[in-house]
Write a protein that holds these residues in place. Structure first.
Motif, mmCIF file in Angstrom:
data_model
loop_
_atom_site.group_PDB
_atom_site.id
_atom_site.type_symbol
_atom_site.label_atom_id
_atom_site.label_comp_id
_atom_site.label_asym_id
_atom_site.label_seq_id
_atom_site.Cartn_x
_atom_site.Cartn_y
_atom_site.Cartn_z
ATOM 1 N N LEU A 209 11.389 13.669 58.697
ATOM 2 C CA LEU A 209 12.018 12.977 57.576
ATOM 3 C C LEU A 209 12.755 11.700 57.992
ATOM 4 N N PRO A 210 13.509 11.688 59.107
ATOM 5 C CA PRO A 210 14.170 10.427 59.491
ATOM 6 C C PRO A 210 13.195 9.275 59.696
ATOM 7 N N LEU A 332 18.258 0.839 63.044
ATOM 8 C CA LEU A 332 16.918 1.409 62.957
ATOM 9 C C LEU A 332 16.302 1.687 64.323
ATOM 10 N N ILE A 333 16.354 0.715 65.225
ATOM 11 C CA ILE A 333 15.726 0.909 66.535
ATOM 12 C C ILE A 333 16.425 2.001 67.342
ATOM 13 N N PRO A 334 17.762 2.020 67.468
ATOM 14 C CA PRO A 334 18.405 3.132 68.200
ATOM 15 C C PRO A 334 18.121 4.496 67.585
ATOM 16 N N PHE A 335 18.171 4.609 66.257
ATOM 17 C CA PHE A 335 17.891 5.899 65.623
ATOM 18 C C PHE A 335 16.437 6.309 65.842
ATOM 19 N N VAL A 368 20.076 16.381 59.619
ATOM 20 C CA VAL A 368 21.290 15.877 60.279
ATOM 21 C C VAL A 368 21.119 14.408 60.660
ATOM 22 N N VAL A 369 19.978 14.086 61.273
ATOM 23 C CA VAL A 369 19.740 12.702 61.699
ATOM 24 C C VAL A 369 19.605 11.789 60.491
ATOM 25 N N LEU A 374 21.518 7.311 57.155
ATOM 26 C CA LEU A 374 21.892 6.726 55.865
ATOM 27 C C LEU A 374 23.347 6.260 55.872
ATOM 28 N N LYS A 375 24.211 6.992 56.557
ATOM 29 C CA LYS A 375 25.607 6.569 56.653
ATOM 30 C C LYS A 375 25.718 5.235 57.386
#
Length: 427
Positions: A209-210, A332-335, A368-369, A374-375
């Protein structure tokens, strides 16, 4: 009883006669052109409905022919070539933009094996062992059209739009490319037909999902659509990279934009929503995924994502350039990198487990991720820094420090978190 659908494999491609390949290629081109015409009309209608006004309603039944009329009018307008342009690159730029956008759809699976005039063939033009990477490579070539359009125009505003486009595509295609990694790990293949076959009975959206959230944000940035239209920000670039274009050449840039929207929507459906396979509970019908029915499910999924494009353009204002780059490089890239590692660890740790138990672990970690992602996105869009050094320590915060607006020799406005010196403000 209807026979179950057979998933195409790489061995099924390259065996069609030349005339069937030509028919499939023409059908894909016609599908994209019709999709563009309908998407433009739907966008104007949906935006009008959301803004409580009337959309096109004069040409054709309820304005159904408005897009076609606008396209014909635009193509028949006089084409103007400004003095001083690089004529070769000026003419090639719109072609370079639109051709890769069409080529990318060649490896999109639109259905299972079907019978066409007695020949068994997949509803897909071709496929490659690295089909997804082919899409990423071909769509990346399209940015050269925007860059060359800005360079060849020999004008300041188009040049700035072209430079912005370079930074934008590089920033957001890195994040978009990383979202493919988890799908590759789960399906153990890079071919688009193999990825769809790997989602038989399940969709990867519940597992990764992330990545769908990251991909959804990245595709809007990569296609330069609102709220990320930085290469054509009308507020400061007067149209951006296509300022000096008119008539058919301008129409080709618009055609490339909407075809790219259809391509990334089709790729999202392929990677995360099972491609042409119908979801539950329609899948309980034995013939839902056989014959030509899957083509309908595929088109519906594509239009769901196209509606998201329209929805975002209608409801969200354009982001500032610093927010845009911060969102790409610091969020975006780190996540995406972190979630690739998480998926790899979970995949190895749950090897040999039951599918439902491994799926629960994926879903729990994904929720969780996704919440943390989104936060962070809302923090950037809201104008607040996500750096720990920017935490507020008082009424104005530790980051609210005065800066010299004339340090570079000319005045610049303050960025979020910066305040003008008192004497400058008084002046």
């Amino acid at each position: 009883m209807t026979a179950p659908a057979r998933f195409p494999t790489l061995a099924d491609f390259g065996r069609d006669p030349w005339w069937l390949m030509l028919v499939k290629a023409v059908a894909i081109f016609a599908f994209l052109v019709v999709t563009v015409l309908v998407a433009i009309l739907a966008e104007r209608k949906v935006m009008a409905r959301m803004q409580r006004r009337l959309g096109p309603n004069r040409v054709g039944w309820h304005g159904a022919l408005q897009s076609l009329a606008d396209g014909v009018k635009l193509a028949l307008k006089e084409g103007l070539t400004p003095i001083g342009v690089d004529k070769v690159l000026y003419v090639l730029a719109p072609i370079i933009s639109v051709v890769p956008a069409i080529m990318a759809f060649a490896v999109i699976p639109m259905g299972p094996m079907v019978s066409v005039f007695g020949h068994r063939t997949p509803l897909q033009l071709t496929d490659l062992p690295v089909g997804v990477l082919y899409i990423l490579a071909v769509t990346s070539i399209g940015v050269y059209g925007i860059v060359l359009a800005g360079w060849a125009s020999s004008s300041t505003y188009p040049l700035l739009g072209g430079l912005r486009s370079t930074a934008q595509v590089i920033s957001y295609e890195i994040a978009m490319g990383l979202t493919f990694a988890a799908v590759f790990l789960l399906s153990a293949t890079m071919s688009t037909s193999g990825i769809v076959a790997g989602q038989s009975g399940r969709c990867y959206v519940w597992v990764v999902l992330p990545f769908l959230v990251i991909y959804a944000i990245s595709w809007v940035g990569a296609t330069t659509r609102a709220p990320f239209p930085l290469p054509a920000a009308a507020g400061e670039l007067v149209g951006g990279f296509h300022t000096e274009y008119s008539s058919l050449k301008f129409a080709m840039f618009m055609l490339a934009e909407y075809i790219n929207m259809a391509t990334v929507s089709a790729l999202a459906a392929t990677l995360f929503l099972g491609g042409w396979q119908v979801p539950w509970p329609v899948s309980l019908w034995s013939g839902a995924n056989s014959g030509w029915w899957p083509l309908l499910w595929f088109v519906i999924k594509v239009w769901v994502f196209l509606f998201v494009f329209i929805w975002l353009r209608t409801t969200l204002p354009r982001l500032r350039y610093d927010q845009f780059m911060t969102l790409g490089w610091k969020v975006l890239i780190p996540f995406a990198l972190a979630w690739v590692l998480v998926v790899a660890v979970i995949t190895e740790a749950t090897r040999g487990w039951a599918a439902w138990s491994a799926g629960l672990i994926y879903a729990a970690a994904g929720l969780v991720v996704t919440a943390a992602l989104l936060k962070a996105v809302f923090a950037v869009v809201g104008g607040r820094s996500i750096d720990s050094s920017a935490a507020s320590t008082g009424p104005e915060g530790a980051h609210d420090k005065p800066f010299d607006p004339f340090a570079g020799g000319f005045p610049v406005p303050p960025l979020p978190g910066q305040v003008l010196p008192k004497e400058s403000a008084d002046a």
